[in-house]
Design a protein around this motif. Structure first.
Motif, PDB file in Angstrom:
ATOM      1  N   ASN A 377     138.302 102.077 -24.698  1.00  0.00           N
ATOM      2  CA  ASN A 377     138.663 102.109 -23.249  1.00  0.00           C
ATOM      3  C   ASN A 377     140.360 101.926 -22.844  1.00  0.00           C
ATOM      4  OD1 ASN A 377     135.687 102.343 -22.590  1.00  0.00           O
ATOM      5  ND2 ASN A 377     135.908 100.269 -22.797  1.00  0.00           N
ATOM      6  N   VAL A 378     140.820 103.158 -22.709  1.00  0.00           N
ATOM      7  CA  VAL A 378     142.117 103.266 -22.350  1.00  0.00           C
ATOM      8  C   VAL A 378     142.604 102.903 -20.951  1.00  0.00           C
ATOM      9  CG1 VAL A 378     144.486 104.426 -22.673  1.00  0.00           C
ATOM     10  CG2 VAL A 378     142.620 104.940 -24.359  1.00  0.00           C
ATOM     11  N   ILE A 379     143.023 101.757 -20.534  1.00  0.00           N
ATOM     12  CA  ILE A 379     142.958 101.441 -19.311  1.00  0.00           C
ATOM     13  C   ILE A 379     144.136 100.301 -19.249  1.00  0.00           C
ATOM     14  CG2 ILE A 379     141.733 100.207 -17.241  1.00  0.00           C
ATOM     15  CD1 ILE A 379     139.307 100.920 -18.555  1.00  0.00           C
ATOM     16  N   ASP A 380     144.832 100.333 -18.245  1.00  0.00           N
ATOM     17  CA  ASP A 380     146.404  99.455 -18.349  1.00  0.00           C
ATOM     18  C   ASP A 380     145.967  97.928 -18.126  1.00  0.00           C
ATOM     19  OD1 ASP A 380     146.429  98.126 -15.126  1.00  0.00           O
ATOM     20  OD2 ASP A 380     146.395 100.549 -14.720  1.00  0.00           O
ATOM     21  N   VAL A 381     147.138  97.198 -18.453  1.00  0.00           N
ATOM     22  CA  VAL A 381     146.699  95.820 -18.785  1.00  0.00           C
ATOM     23  C   VAL A 381     146.250  95.009 -17.468  1.00  0.00           C
ATOM     24  CG1 VAL A 381     149.050  95.090 -18.401  1.00  0.00           C
ATOM     25  CG2 VAL A 381     147.969  93.865 -20.050  1.00  0.00           C
ATOM     26  N   SER A 410     144.873  98.493 -24.006  1.00  0.00           N
ATOM     27  CA  SER A 410     145.653  98.289 -22.833  1.00  0.00           C
ATOM     28  C   SER A 410     147.302  98.547 -23.089  1.00  0.00           C
ATOM     29  CB  SER A 410     145.623  96.569 -22.448  1.00  0.00           C
ATOM     30  OG  SER A 410     146.169  95.935 -23.415  1.00  0.00           O
ATOM     31  N   TYR A 411     147.680  98.782 -22.015  1.00  0.00           N
ATOM     32  CA  TYR A 411     149.194  99.326 -21.945  1.00  0.00           C
ATOM     33  C   TYR A 411     149.757  98.739 -20.606  1.00  0.00           C
ATOM     34  CZ  TYR A 411     147.592 102.819 -18.911  1.00  0.00           C
ATOM     35  OH  TYR A 411     147.134 103.577 -17.631  1.00  0.00           O
ATOM     36  N   GLU A 412     151.283  98.851 -20.478  1.00  0.00           N
ATOM     37  CA  GLU A 412     151.793  98.387 -19.405  1.00  0.00           C
ATOM     38  C   GLU A 412     152.068  99.601 -18.560  1.00  0.00           C
ATOM     39  OE1 GLU A 412     152.830  96.274 -17.243  1.00  0.00           O
ATOM     40  OE2 GLU A 412     152.643  94.204 -18.143  1.00  0.00           O
ATOM     41  N   MET A 413     152.686  99.233 -17.252  1.00  0.00           N
ATOM     42  CA  MET A 413     152.777 100.430 -16.416  1.00  0.00           C
ATOM     43  C   MET A 413     154.084 100.911 -16.691  1.00  0.00           C
ATOM     44  SD  MET A 413     154.674  98.061 -13.197  1.00  0.00           S
ATOM     45  CE  MET A 413     156.325  97.375 -13.148  1.00  0.00           C
ATOM     46  N   VAL A 414     154.281 102.421 -15.972  1.00  0.00           N
ATOM     47  CA  VAL A 414     155.538 103.064 -15.851  1.00  0.00           C
ATOM     48  C   VAL A 414     156.488 102.953 -14.630  1.00  0.00           C
ATOM     49  CG1 VAL A 414     156.292 105.361 -16.360  1.00  0.00           C
ATOM     50  CG2 VAL A 414     154.446 104.799 -17.484  1.00  0.00           C
ATOM     51  N   ALA A 415     157.412 102.482 -14.693  1.00  0.00           N
ATOM     52  CA  ALA A 415     158.478 102.653 -13.720  1.00  0.00           C
ATOM     53  C   ALA A 415     159.420 103.712 -13.438  1.00  0.00           C
ATOM     54  CB  ALA A 415     159.081 101.178 -13.598  1.00  0.00           C
ATOM     55  N   ARG A 498     153.077  99.543 -26.436  1.00  0.00           N
ATOM     56  CA  ARG A 498     152.250  99.768 -25.318  1.00  0.00           C
ATOM     57  C   ARG A 498     152.213  98.795 -24.394  1.00  0.00           C
ATOM     58  NH1 ARG A 498     147.155  97.298 -26.440  1.00  0.00           N
ATOM     59  NH2 ARG A 498     147.164  96.602 -28.531  1.00  0.00           N
ATOM     60  N   ASN A 499     152.536  97.564 -24.726  1.00  0.00           N
ATOM     61  CA  ASN A 499     152.723  96.461 -23.646  1.00  0.00           C
ATOM     62  C   ASN A 499     154.277  96.220 -23.169  1.00  0.00           C
ATOM     63  OD1 ASN A 499     150.112  95.777 -23.547  1.00  0.00           O
ATOM     64  ND2 ASN A 499     150.111  94.668 -25.645  1.00  0.00           N
ATOM     65  N   SER A 500     154.999  96.971 -23.391  1.00  0.00           N
ATOM     66  CA  SER A 500     156.279  97.130 -22.554  1.00  0.00           C
ATOM     67  C   SER A 500     156.295  97.890 -21.304  1.00  0.00           C
ATOM     68  CB  SER A 500     157.401  97.751 -23.444  1.00  0.00           C
ATOM     69  OG  SER A 500     157.648  97.016 -24.707  1.00  0.00           O
ATOM     70  N   VAL A 501     156.681  97.520 -20.151  1.00  0.00           N
ATOM     71  CA  VAL A 501     157.215  98.151 -19.165  1.00  0.00           C
ATOM     72  C   VAL A 501     158.256  99.282 -19.666  1.00  0.00           C
ATOM     73  CG1 VAL A 501     157.747  98.156 -16.668  1.00  0.00           C
ATOM     74  CG2 VAL A 501     156.519  96.261 -17.521  1.00  0.00           C
ATOM     75  N   ILE A 502     157.872 100.402 -19.159  1.00  0.00           N
ATOM     76  CA  ILE A 502     159.024 101.662 -19.453  1.00  0.00           C
ATOM     77  C   ILE A 502     159.557 102.203 -18.105  1.00  0.00           C
ATOM     78  CG2 ILE A 502     157.809 102.074 -21.480  1.00  0.00           C
ATOM     79  CD1 ILE A 502     156.856 104.593 -20.726  1.00  0.00           C
ATOM     80  N   ALA A 503     160.628 102.530 -18.159  1.00  0.00           N
ATOM     81  CA  ALA A 503     161.626 102.908 -16.898  1.00  0.00           C
ATOM     82  C   ALA A 503     162.008 104.463 -17.218  1.00  0.00           C
ATOM     83  CB  ALA A 503     162.816 102.168 -16.662  1.00  0.00           C
ATOM     84  N   PHE A 504     161.042 105.329 -16.570  1.00  0.00           N
ATOM     85  CA  PHE A 504     161.393 106.952 -17.000  1.00  0.00           C
ATOM     86  C   PHE A 504     162.793 107.392 -16.484  1.00  0.00           C
ATOM     87  CE2 PHE A 504     161.162 111.357 -16.738  1.00  0.00           C
ATOM     88  CZ  PHE A 504     160.701 111.536 -17.976  1.00  0.00           C
ATOM     89  N   ASP A 505     163.312 107.987 -17.468  1.00  0.00           N
ATOM     90  CA  ASP A 505     164.780 108.530 -17.168  1.00  0.00           C
ATOM     91  C   ASP A 505     164.778 109.960 -17.623  1.00  0.00           C
ATOM     92  OD1 ASP A 505     167.585 107.525 -16.230  1.00  0.00           O
ATOM     93  OD2 ASP A 505     167.860 108.627 -18.086  1.00  0.00           O
ATOM     94  N   PHE A 506     165.061 110.778 -16.912  1.00  0.00           N
ATOM     95  CA  PHE A 506     165.285 112.444 -17.251  1.00  0.00           C
ATOM     96  C   PHE A 506     166.283 112.496 -18.280  1.00  0.00           C
ATOM     97  CE2 PHE A 506     163.715 113.023 -12.769  1.00  0.00           C
ATOM     98  CZ  PHE A 506     162.425 113.590 -13.317  1.00  0.00           C
ATOM     99  N   ASP A 507     167.698 112.037 -18.065  1.00  0.00           N
ATOM    100  CA  ASP A 507     168.599 112.105 -19.147  1.00  0.00           C
ATOM    101  C   ASP A 507     168.194 111.548 -20.557  1.00  0.00           C
ATOM    102  OD1 ASP A 507     170.111 113.629 -16.911  1.00  0.00           O
ATOM    103  OD2 ASP A 507     170.933 111.670 -16.576  1.00  0.00           O
ATOM    104  N   GLU A 508     167.765 110.309 -20.433  1.00  0.00           N
ATOM    105  CA  GLU A 508     167.328 109.693 -21.743  1.00  0.00           C
ATOM    106  C   GLU A 508     166.181 110.762 -22.636  1.00  0.00           C
ATOM    107  OE1 GLU A 508     165.348 105.702 -23.604  1.00  0.00           O
ATOM    108  OE2 GLU A 508     166.210 105.840 -21.626  1.00  0.00           O
ATOM    109  N   ALA A 509     164.964 111.163 -21.841  1.00  0.00           N
ATOM    110  CA  ALA A 509     164.231 111.632 -22.341  1.00  0.00           C
ATOM    111  C   ALA A 509     164.526 113.090 -22.717  1.00  0.00           C
ATOM    112  CB  ALA A 509     163.014 111.884 -21.324  1.00  0.00           C
ATOM    113  N   LEU A 510     165.479 113.628 -22.001  1.00  0.00           N
ATOM    114  CA  LEU A 510     165.779 115.076 -22.460  1.00  0.00           C
ATOM    115  C   LEU A 510     167.005 115.322 -23.528  1.00  0.00           C
ATOM    116  CD1 LEU A 510     165.332 116.764 -19.208  1.00  0.00           C
ATOM    117  CD2 LEU A 510     164.035 117.495 -21.331  1.00  0.00           C
ATOM    118  N   SER A 511     167.582 114.294 -24.070  1.00  0.00           N
ATOM    119  CA  SER A 511     168.703 114.180 -24.826  1.00  0.00           C
ATOM    120  C   SER A 511     168.169 114.781 -26.147  1.00  0.00           C
ATOM    121  CB  SER A 511     169.378 112.904 -24.947  1.00  0.00           C
ATOM    122  OG  SER A 511     170.373 112.808 -25.991  1.00  0.00           O
TER     123      SER A 511
END
Length: 652
Positions: A377-381, A410-415, A498-511
């Protein structure tokens, strides 16, 4: 390849130790030394045997290396102080076998069924960025299991009778005063419309807490099939589920079956589960206190905590989310004695059908779902407590082994990074601007819709492609941009633990540089250019030369000499660890292991590209060898990207 051969090496040593020392041992643990000069594999068992044999570890290590003789796949075995045994692989044989292994077809699925449930978005509004992490993790886990030859079923649970759907129904019926016909006439994107309505209803409740009674009335009407609210809820949830499927299809994610909460209720799954729970004394009726009139489950105390009770059925007779989820989990494990009917809900471009549960038989052959040996069951922490309740529900019925095979992934949230918020036009307070990340909230309307995020990634990718590939047609550029956008998103979601909170960033993702999806894609595109240039320059090049070297390697020691180059061997050894990394990622539920390994292989392939003059190499056979190294590394990297769900465009 790696796992099977290392297992054979360990077993060879185990048999030797038992025969030579007349002791019973398990296959010794193996390590990968930190530097190639220390070997490809290392054993440390002399330190353990020293206690049994009452001899120094270095003596045991020397004795073993002197007496063991030939070892499968190993060129030489050396003892190293203070008691290590270092093994050096037969590089020539290993390389040629790796080339053949990478050309094999994937294993056919077999064995006990594994059910992976993921995504599970409440069908009340558009999907958001947090849902993307769930779906990407779940889908990538499925791809790993398939690569290992497991038999899979992918489920996406639809909570179409829950609080969130009830709130949107209240919004339409009470706040807006709309009929089903009026709601049905709302144009697309309907999920966007409901996104705003959901936030508006939340504020409306806050203005007058007494309005929460309307939610309870809506929940009861939906659960018992009373119109007009029941039909309105069915329309809302079905339209939004369809929107969610199309959103996830954009990032190459699909499902086999959509079990719905409504059928769990209407087919009396919950009644059967409730009967079993009552008979086994797993739930009791509270006769006093704050839970009076409720059916509750007592949970064993967590470490350092007292016993807890959880409401399963409210005093008004309605079932909580976790109660219905217990019934669902029992069905997934084949323990309920009931099943659903199904009807086709959505057909993908390749003809694959996503089925949805139904109360009525389908006019045709129905598939068989559920009855899984293992369930993930893939469900957040944040749902860890409720998942513990579900597992306890299964365990309390006497199904200990099945409860152990009910696994919470389990996994942490996306910010969002403040820079990402700025790009999305989200106004931030001064305090939020100083934070490393900003939490999203659907109820507050603060967040980013999944489709909006994908659209921005596509637009930015397209701008870059148009700069680099102006000679292509608009359709070709758009296809490349979509591929880059999906690769950027998926890798960003996977590269963190998966248990790290990640902060999405366009520039970082598309580099195109650093640990990103586009970097991995560009590595393969760049290596493809080597073969493209070769075909343009040499009319005699067909690619058969690679197959000829695999089947008929140089008879002298040239292959051995070429592979003595540790830079080349380091790349090939990393590629050969693909199956080990796949198994490790599945065993630990840590898919970032595969993501990091793919990045490491890409880095080493780029270094090889820089350090060796492949096309200008004058010795013909050495040039073919270099090309075979590139081909092997590229095949391995492609398999890694397949595991991550990342396609590679022809050009970038």
């Amino acid at each position: 390849m790696w796992e099977e051969r290392v297992a054979a090496i360990r077993e060879h040593f185990r048999r030797f130790l038992e025969d030579f020392y007349r002791i019973t041992v398990s296959p010794p643990a193996v390590e990968i030394p930190p530097r190639l000069e220390l070997g490809d594999l290392a054993f440390t068992f002399p330190f353990e045997l020293a206690k049994v044999l009452r001899r120094p570890p270095h003596q045991i290590a020397r004795e073993v290396t002197e007496k063991i003789g030939p070892v499968p796949f190993i060129e030489r075995v050396e003892a190293a102080p203070p008691g290590f045994i270092n093994l050096y692989l037969d590089r020539g044989r290993w390389f040629l076998d790796l080339c053949l292994w990478l050309r094999q077809s994937p294993p056919k699925p077999g064995g006990p069924k594994v059910i992976v449930e993921h995504t599970n978005i409440n069908p009340n509004k558009a999907a958001h960025i947090g849902h993307l992490r769930n779906a990407v993790l779940g889908d990538t886990f499925v791809r790993h299991l398939r690569a290992l030859g497991r038999r899979l079923e992918v489920q996406n649970y639809i909570d179409n009778t829950g609080v969130q759907v009830a709130d949107v129904v209240v919004g339409f019926y009470h706040l807006r005063g709309m009929t089903l016909e009026q709601v049905a006439a709302i144009p697309e994107p309907f999920d966007y419309y409901c996104w705003d309505l959901y936030a508006e209803v939340s504020e409306w409740y806050e203005e007058d807490p007494g309005r929460h009674q309307l939610r309870l009335e809506a929940l009861e009407a939906i659960e018992h099939g009373r119109d007009p609210l029941f039909s309105l809820a069915a329309h809302v949830s079905d339209r939004i589920v369809l929107a969610h499927l199309k959103t996830m299809e954009r990032i190459d994610i699909r499902y086999d079956v959509l079990p719905r909460e409504s059928e769990i209720l209407h087919l009396r799954f919950w009644e059967e589960a409730f009967r079993l729970l009552r008979e086994r004394g797993a739930v009791t009726l509270a006769e006093e206190g704050p839970n009076k009139g409720c059916w509750v489950m007592t949970l064993p105390p967590a470490e350092g905590q007292p016993e807890e009770t959880k409401i399963i059925v409210r005093s008004n007779g309605t079932v909580t989310y976790v109660g219905k989820d217990i019934a669902y989990q029992l069905w997934k494990l084949g323990l309920l004695g009931k099943t659903f009917h199904y009807r086709p809900f959505y057909t993908y471009a390749d003809g694959h059908v996503a089925w949805v549960t139904s109360t009525k038989p389908f006019d045709g052959e129905e598939p068989h779902f559920g009855n899984g040996h293992e369930v993930y069951n893939v469900i957040d922490v944040r749902q860890s407590y409720l998942q513990r309740v579900v597992a306890q529900g299964v365990r309390s019925l006497g199904y200990e082994a099945e409860a152990d095979r009910s696994i919470h992934f389990s996994y942490e949230m996306v910010a969002l990074s403040p820079r990402c918020c700025q790009a999305l036009g989200i106004e931030l307070s001064e305090e939020d601007q100083r934070r490393s990340y900003v939490e999203v909230s659907g109820r507050r309307g603060l967040g980013v819709k999944a489709d909006d995020l994908l659209n921005i990634l596509f637009e930015r990718s397209l701008q870059e492609v148009e700069k680099r590939q102006g000679d292509l047609t608009s359709e070709q550029r758009e296809s490349i941009a979509r591929c880059i956008a999906v690769g950027a998103l998926r890798y960003f979601m996977l590269k963190y633990t998966r248990n790290s909170v990640i902060a999405f960033d366009f520039d970082e993702a598309l580099s195109f540089e650093g640990e990103t999806g586009p970097y991995l894609q560009y590595t393969i595109v760049r290596s493809n250019n080597i073969f493209r240039k070769l075909a343009e320059r040499d009319a005699g090049w067909s690619g058969k030369q690679l197959e000829e070297m695999i089947g008929h390697p140089p008879e002298d020691d040239r292959l051995r000499r070429w592979l003595a180059d540790d830079k080349i061997w380091a790349l090939l050894r990393e590629v050969s660890r693909l199956s080990e990394v796949t198994g490790q990622s599945v065993g630990t539920l840590e898919l970032s292991t595969t993501a990091r390994h793919a990045f490491n292989v890409a880095q080493q392939l780029n270094l090889f590209y820089h350090n060796y003059h492949i096309l200008s190499e004058e010795e013909p056979e050495r040039r073919v060898f270099y090309l075979l190294v590139v081909d092997t590394a590229q095949r391995g990297l492609r398999k890694l990207l397949d595991l991550l769900g990342i396609d590679v465009p022809e050009r970038m």
